[in-house]
Write a protein that holds these residues in place. Structure first.
Motif, PDB file in Angstrom:
ATOM      1  N   GLY A 202      12.530   2.487  -8.939  1.00  0.00           N
ATOM      2  CA  GLY A 202      11.743   3.207  -7.942  1.00  0.00           C
ATOM      3  C   GLY A 202      10.302   2.735  -7.930  1.00  0.00           C
ATOM      4  O   GLY A 202       9.671   2.650  -8.985  1.00  0.00           O
ATOM      5  N   PRO A 203       9.762   2.422  -6.760  1.00  0.00           N
ATOM      6  CA  PRO A 203       8.399   1.885  -6.676  1.00  0.00           C
ATOM      7  C   PRO A 203       7.321   2.960  -6.616  1.00  0.00           C
ATOM      8  O   PRO A 203       6.139   2.658  -6.664  1.00  0.00           O
ATOM      9  N   TYR A 204       7.724   4.211  -6.478  1.00  0.00           N
ATOM     10  CA  TYR A 204       6.755   5.265  -6.230  1.00  0.00           C
ATOM     11  C   TYR A 204       5.900   5.553  -7.459  1.00  0.00           C
ATOM     12  O   TYR A 204       6.381   5.613  -8.576  1.00  0.00           O
ATOM     13  N   GLY A 205       4.604   5.742  -7.208  1.00  0.00           N
ATOM     14  CA  GLY A 205       3.677   6.024  -8.295  1.00  0.00           C
ATOM     15  C   GLY A 205       3.188   4.788  -9.012  1.00  0.00           C
ATOM     16  O   GLY A 205       2.530   4.894 -10.046  1.00  0.00           O
TER      17      GLY A 205
ATOM     18  N   TRP B 282       0.287  11.343  -4.156  1.00  0.00           N
ATOM     19  CA  TRP B 282      -0.246  10.846  -2.886  1.00  0.00           C
ATOM     20  C   TRP B 282       0.192   9.408  -2.624  1.00  0.00           C
ATOM     21  O   TRP B 282      -0.471   8.683  -1.871  1.00  0.00           O
ATOM     22  N   HIS B 283       1.281   8.958  -3.195  1.00  0.00           N
ATOM     23  CA  HIS B 283       1.678   7.554  -3.161  1.00  0.00           C
ATOM     24  C   HIS B 283       1.658   6.959  -1.749  1.00  0.00           C
ATOM     25  O   HIS B 283       1.084   5.898  -1.518  1.00  0.00           O
ATOM     26  N   PHE B 284       2.306   7.633  -0.795  1.00  0.00           N
ATOM     27  CA  PHE B 284       2.435   7.062   0.544  1.00  0.00           C
ATOM     28  C   PHE B 284       1.097   7.017   1.270  1.00  0.00           C
ATOM     29  O   PHE B 284       0.780   6.043   1.964  1.00  0.00           O
TER      30      PHE B 284
ATOM     31  N   ARG C 221      10.321   0.901   1.189  1.00  0.00           N
ATOM     32  CA  ARG C 221       9.900   1.547  -0.044  1.00  0.00           C
ATOM     33  C   ARG C 221       8.652   0.944  -0.663  1.00  0.00           C
ATOM     34  O   ARG C 221       8.020   1.545  -1.484  1.00  0.00           O
ATOM     35  N   ARG C 222       8.347  -0.284  -0.300  1.00  0.00           N
ATOM     36  CA  ARG C 222       7.155  -0.927  -0.836  1.00  0.00           C
ATOM     37  C   ARG C 222       6.168  -1.192   0.315  1.00  0.00           C
ATOM     38  O   ARG C 222       6.190  -2.249   0.904  1.00  0.00           O
TER      39      ARG C 222
END
Length: 419
Positions: A73-76, A139-141, A416-417
């Motif tokens: 997972g790329p989030y964070g 607030w990643h996105f 996703r990225r």
């Protein structure tokens, strides 16, 4: 496990209550009954979902799926220039700065040209404050969309994320929302000593912004040029029913503060219990974080990791502050500013009615209610949040006119990225 997940959690809670309070005999049975009913009501819906899942997906497969999501997972993963501020009690507050990229303007992709135009943004700093049991990574996105285009500061609230454990709380001082407002002032002094500011707060972060305004109205008057409140409340949180029936709500309200306090005093033992009932907690987290059925599993797991990463004693010490929170009068400090008030219609934690109440007191504010969205609306429907935030920044003069969002921040696997 031979017991259901709900039974395990209820047993853990009541054991901790009894241990802390020293109850025996009839008192023990009474504590067990009350805590069991309260936590059982909260857990019932999630446990039912977990039970259905177990009919088709084995425990080992679920664990492998979690590990796979954690590793891919790329989030964070977005990071900025680190910094440290120090609260008035000495607590170390961690923040990161994403500066404007001087090369960004001539090299903007078509998507970013649609979002912000071609001109360099005004020298405004956008400061993001996250919610309870989360971190700046929530607030990643929005961070991906704003990265390099406008100066942004993301910080971790005390005892959350990479910030230090609250010194005053370690010494037994009760946590207050006012303390969080003072923490925000310390971060601003360190990371944004001059220039205009846009304040963005989600949930507890929005309450932090209100507390800051209540204590430092001159700073709001002189430096704040816009504010965004996302899924938050100015008060009356003690009346929230969390989507539960009346009997369940009353039981939870009666016992939860004592249960959390007791659990916090048995932190090591409780953390082992959390790991043992990971499926149940995942179900509860999903129920109270999201509203739509088709949330990206990697996003759901990302939220789960943030919440799981908050120690139970921190969960316990922050919780009482919310029932005491009332910053309705502080909203008047924002009446002459561009304000965005945004919430998910399906938010069970800070219901959208609380956002409507904020907007009623700020009649010039933009009120946005996002359908099919829960408490973590900025993760569940990031494009909606980023779109309205970009518009707010345009109104505040932080970015050029003509800002629109075209699919930026989508949680589809192909996006996703963010670039």
């Amino acid at each position: 496990m031979s017991e259901s997940s709900a039974e395990v959690v209820a047993s853990a809670a009541t054991a901790a209550v009894a241990s802390a309070a020293g109850v025996t005999g009839g008192g023990w049975r009474r504590a067990t009954g009350i805590a069991g009913v309260a936590i059982g009501v909260v857990a019932a819906g999630a446990a039912a979902g977990v039970a259905v899942e177990r009919l088709t997906v084995g425990r080992g497969m679920r664990e492998r799926a979690r590990l796979a999501l954690d590793s891919t997972g790329p989030y964070g993963a977005l990071r900025g220039t680190p910094g440290k501020a120090y609260a008035d009690d000495g607590t170390e507050l961690y923040y990161e700065v994403d500066d404007i990229d001087p090369e960004a303007a001539p090299a903007l992709t078509p998507r970013r040209r649609r979002l912000f135009g071609r001109k360099a943004p005004a020298p405004v700093t956008v400061v993001f404050s996250h919610g309870y049991c989360l971190s700046q990574d929530s607030w990643h996105f929005q961070r991906a969309a704003l990265r390099g285009v406008v100066r942004c500061v993301y910080w971790d609230q005390r005892s959350h994320g990479r910030s230090g454990r609250g010194v005053a709380q370690h010494e037994g001082v009760a946590l207050t929302i006012d303390q969080l407002g003072q923490d925000l002032k310390a971060v601003l002094d360190a990371a944004v000593p001059e220039g205009p500011i846009v304040l963005v707060g989600h949930s507890m972060g929005g309450m932090t912004v209100m507390a800051f305004a209540d204590q430092y109205p001159d700073v709001v008057r002189d430096r704040v040029v816009a504010v965004a409140f996302v899924g938050t409340s100015s008060g009356r949180l003690g009346e929230v029913n969390f989507g539960l029936p009346v009997a369940g709500v009353n039981a939870v309200r009666r016992v939860l503060p004592g249960v959390l306090k007791a659990l916090g005093q048995q932190a090591e033992w409780v953390e082992r219990g959390r790991r043992a009932t990971v499926d149940l907690f995942a179900g509860i987290i999903k129920r109270y974080s999201f509203s739509s059925r088709d949330v990206d599993p990697a996003v759901a797991r990302f939220a789960e990791r943030m919440i799981e990463g908050t120690p139970i004693d921190v969960v316990a010490e922050f919780y009482p502050a919310f029932t005491e929170h009332d910053k309705t009068e502080a909203l008047a400090h924002f009446k002459d500013l561009p304000v965005l008030v945004l919430a998910g219609v399906g938010d069970l934690v800070t219901p959208s009615e609380h956002s409507e109440a904020i907007a009623d007191l700020l009649p010039d504010a933009e009120l946005v209610l996002v359908p099919d969205a829960g408490h973590l609306v900025m993760l569940e429907h990031p494009e909606a949040v980023t779109d309205r935030l970009a518009d707010l920044l345009t109104r505040a003069g932080a970015v050029p006119a003509g800002a629109t969002v075209s699919g930026y921040g989508s949680t589809n696997s192909s996006a996703r990225r963010p670039g």
